[in-house]
Enzyme design. Structure first.
Site, PDB file in Angstrom:
ATOM      1  N   LYS A   1     -10.588  -3.809  -2.844  1.00 54.33           N
ATOM      2  CA  LYS A   1     -11.115  -2.607  -2.903  1.00 54.33           C
ATOM      3  C   LYS A   1     -10.174  -1.347  -3.300  1.00 54.33           C
ATOM      4  CE  LYS A   1     -12.637  -3.126   1.603  1.00 54.33           C
ATOM      5  NZ  LYS A   1     -13.082  -3.404   2.849  1.00 54.33           N
TER       6      LYS A   1
ATOM      7  N   LYS B   1       0.890  -1.273  -0.012  1.00 54.23           N
ATOM      8  CA  LYS B   1      -0.115   0.029  -0.119  1.00 54.23           C
ATOM      9  C   LYS B   1       0.907   1.225  -0.095  1.00 54.23           C
ATOM     10  CE  LYS B   1      -4.224  -1.847   1.572  1.00 54.23           C
ATOM     11  NZ  LYS B   1      -5.364  -1.941   2.494  1.00 54.23           N
TER      12      LYS B   1
ATOM     13  N   LYS C   1      -4.876 -10.250  -6.201  1.00 53.62           N
ATOM     14  CA  LYS C   1      -6.377 -10.474  -5.414  1.00 53.62           C
ATOM     15  C   LYS C   1      -7.129  -9.372  -5.702  1.00 53.62           C
ATOM     16  CE  LYS C   1      -6.152  -7.853  -0.986  1.00 53.62           C
ATOM     17  NZ  LYS C   1      -7.267  -7.867  -0.017  1.00 53.62           N
TER      18      LYS C   1
HETATM   19  N1  AQP Z   1      -9.356 -11.286  -2.737  1.00 52.64           N
HETATM   20  C1  AQP Z   1      -9.698 -11.900  -1.419  1.00 52.64           C
HETATM   21  N2  AQP Z   1     -10.081 -12.964  -1.239  1.00 52.64           N
HETATM   22  C2  AQP Z   1     -10.299 -13.652  -0.202  1.00 52.64           C
HETATM   23  N3  AQP Z   1     -10.450 -12.928   1.028  1.00 52.64           N
HETATM   24  C3  AQP Z   1     -10.250 -11.639   0.830  1.00 52.64           C
HETATM   25  N4  AQP Z   1     -10.301 -10.429   1.812  1.00 52.64           N
HETATM   26  C4  AQP Z   1     -10.190  -9.447   1.370  1.00 52.64           C
HETATM   27  N5  AQP Z   1      -9.753  -9.540   0.108  1.00 52.64           N
HETATM   28  C5  AQP Z   1      -9.806 -11.056  -0.273  1.00 52.64           C
HETATM   29  C6  AQP Z   1     -10.694 -10.577   3.281  1.00 52.64           C
HETATM   30  O1  AQP Z   1     -11.790  -9.747   3.556  1.00 52.64           O
HETATM   31  C7  AQP Z   1     -11.932  -9.414   4.813  1.00 52.64           C
HETATM   32  C8  AQP Z   1     -11.616  -7.790   4.464  1.00 52.64           C
HETATM   33  O2  AQP Z   1     -10.977  -6.855   5.367  1.00 52.64           O
HETATM   34  P1  AQP Z   1     -10.574  -5.483   5.044  1.00 52.64           P
HETATM   35  O3  AQP Z   1     -11.973  -4.798   4.868  1.00 52.64           O
HETATM   36  O4  AQP Z   1      -9.441  -5.128   6.108  1.00 52.64           O
HETATM   37  O5  AQP Z   1      -9.971  -5.385   3.647  1.00 52.64           O
HETATM   38  P2  AQP Z   1      -8.484  -5.779   3.080  1.00 52.64           P
HETATM   39  O6  AQP Z   1      -8.284  -7.241   3.766  1.00 52.64           O
HETATM   40  O7  AQP Z   1      -7.497  -4.657   3.137  1.00 52.64           O
HETATM   41  O8  AQP Z   1      -8.918  -6.233   1.699  1.00 52.64           O
HETATM   42  P3  AQP Z   1      -9.759  -5.424   0.639  1.00 52.64           P
HETATM   43  O9  AQP Z   1     -11.229  -5.521   0.985  1.00 52.64           O
HETATM   44  O10 AQP Z   1      -9.820  -5.757  -0.838  1.00 52.64           O
HETATM   45  O11 AQP Z   1      -9.389  -3.958   0.798  1.00 52.64           O
HETATM   46  P4  AQP Z   1      -7.867  -3.532   0.317  1.00 52.64           P
HETATM   47  O12 AQP Z   1      -7.961  -2.679  -0.845  1.00 52.64           O
HETATM   48  O13 AQP Z   1      -7.562  -2.622   1.305  1.00 52.64           O
HETATM   49  O14 AQP Z   1      -6.898  -4.627   0.041  1.00 52.64           O
HETATM   50  C9  AQP Z   1     -10.273  -9.774   5.385  1.00 52.64           C
HETATM   51  O15 AQP Z   1     -10.465 -10.735   6.120  1.00 52.64           O
HETATM   52  C10 AQP Z   1      -9.718 -10.112   4.047  1.00 52.64           C
HETATM   53  O16 AQP Z   1      -8.715 -11.238   4.354  1.00 52.64           O
END
Ligand code: AQP
Length: 331
Positions: A198, A112, A195
């Site tokens: 968001k 990030k 992956k």
């Molecule tokens: N692609 C994915 N496959 C499986 N699990 C996933 N998670 C996120 N992406 C995948 C899981 O969803 C939860 C959300 O946690 P978060 O809101 O803290 O978001 P994150 O992990 O940072 O992932 P995002 O939602 O895609 O956001 P960004 O853009 O920040 O990467 C967690 O349990 C995560 O493992």
């Protein structure tokens, strides 16, 4: 009953396929035989820049998503992170036993920060995993249901909890990650080497609360691989294999069964089936979420009750930590 803790950031108006299959769906299943704490992690959501009105709206929207997906507030504790000040308080203490180099090795921070540039990345983004460790350790969680991307943060949580215990005396239970093997990492539909995320967004992201037409369009425009056969081969056919994973997860079957069912059929048929299966869950989920958001006062009442239940546990852990660390009690 074993304890479960997990959370999601209110950083978008909708959860995506990865969030649902990797995390939220597991949460719903676990509440049957676990004492579950599910949190909207708004403190985490301000680590990468945000708009206050968006944050307010999305915090309630995420809570409503949990409920719409089947989190039961009678059985599980559903709350907002900033309503329990113990999270930030414990994070400070844990930050003081975290090595700078140790935190610097977190790959999510590195990814990030690389996207935001050194000046754009905040200290909050750097200490994010320490706050996450506090979230989990406060509730003495046994299990943390997350996607594969969070494995390193759960390792750090165990390291910090163990380090605190051995330095100051036993306070924390050390949690295990609970990562559903089949859906641990849902891939971006346009770039199936990355992956679904968001913050990366783009046409490869499928948000469950999006307009059904757009959901369908994004699935039908997914990048597929050379060849014509629907074969599960994550190395050689990552795009097709990802679609098969999604279809299997939504229809409660295995990728082997999907492969058998699609013998002699092409990618177009597969995409059609994926779109149907996703919409069969997404459309009613969106309807339930909208209905819940029509009564924000009731939602806020529910979250207040959750915060009370959460704080009853969190305050006990924090008091033990403050005592072990050597803080003089406030009279
Ligand atoms: N692609 C994915 N496959 C499986 N699990 C996933 N998670 C996120 N992406 C995948 C899981 O969803 C939860 C959300 O946690 P978060 O809101 O803290 O978001 P994150 O992990 O940072 O992932 P995002 O939602 O895609 O956001 P960004 O853009 O920040 O990467 C967690 O349990 C995560 O493992």
């Amino acid at each position: 009953r074993p304890r479960v803790f997990s959370g999601m950031q209110p950083t978008a108006d909708s959860l995506h396929l990865g969030n649902y299959l990797g995390a939220l769906r597991q949460w719903v299943a676990l509440q049957d035989d676990h004492d579950a704490f599910y949190c909207v992690v708004d403190l985490h959501a301000i680590t990468a820049g945000h708009d206050p009105d968006d944050l307010r709206r999305r915090t309630r929207a995420v809570a409503a998503q949990y409920l719409a997906a089947g989190v039961d507030p009678e059985r599980s504790t559903l709350f907002v992170q900033s309503h329990a000040p113990e999270h930030a308080q414990l994070a400070w203490v844990l930050g003081c036993i975290t090595g700078f180099g140790e935190a610097s090795r977190m790959t999510q921070f590195k990814d990030k920060a690389a996207r935001q540039g050194t000046e754009g990345a905040t200290v909050g983004l750097f200490t994010y995993p320490v706050l996450q460790a506090a979230d989990i350790l406060l509730y003495q969680a046994d299990l943390v249901p997350v996607g594969e991307d969070q494995r390193q943060h759960i390792e750090l949580t165990r390291d910090l909890g163990g380090r605190f215990n051995s330095r100051f005396g036993e306070v924390f239970r050390l949690p295990q990650p609970h990562i559903a093997r089949a859906t641990a990492k849902i891939l971006d539909l346009q770039d199936p080497t990355a992956k679904m995320s968001k913050s990366i967004g783009g046409a490869g992201l499928v948000e469950l609360l999006d307009d059904p037409k757009r959901i369908e369009k994004r699935i039908k425009s997914a990048v597929t691989d050379t060849g014509r056969d629907v074969l599960y081969d994550p190395e050689g056919k990552p795009g097709v294999s990802n679609l098969m994973t999604i279809l299997a997860a939504f229809t409660g079957t295995t990728v082997e069964r999907v492969q058998d069912d699609f013998a002699g059929r092409g990618y177009g048929d597969l995409k059609k089936a994926v779109a149907e299966a996703v919409l069969a869950t997404a459309v009613p989920l969106a309807e339930r979420q909208r209905a819940l958001l029509e009564d924000p006062a009731e939602l806020d009442r529910l979250l207040a009750r959750g915060a009370e239940k959460a704080r009853a546990v969190a305050a006990g852990t924090l008091a033990a930590v403050y005592d072990r660390v050597g803080f003089v009690p406030a009279r």
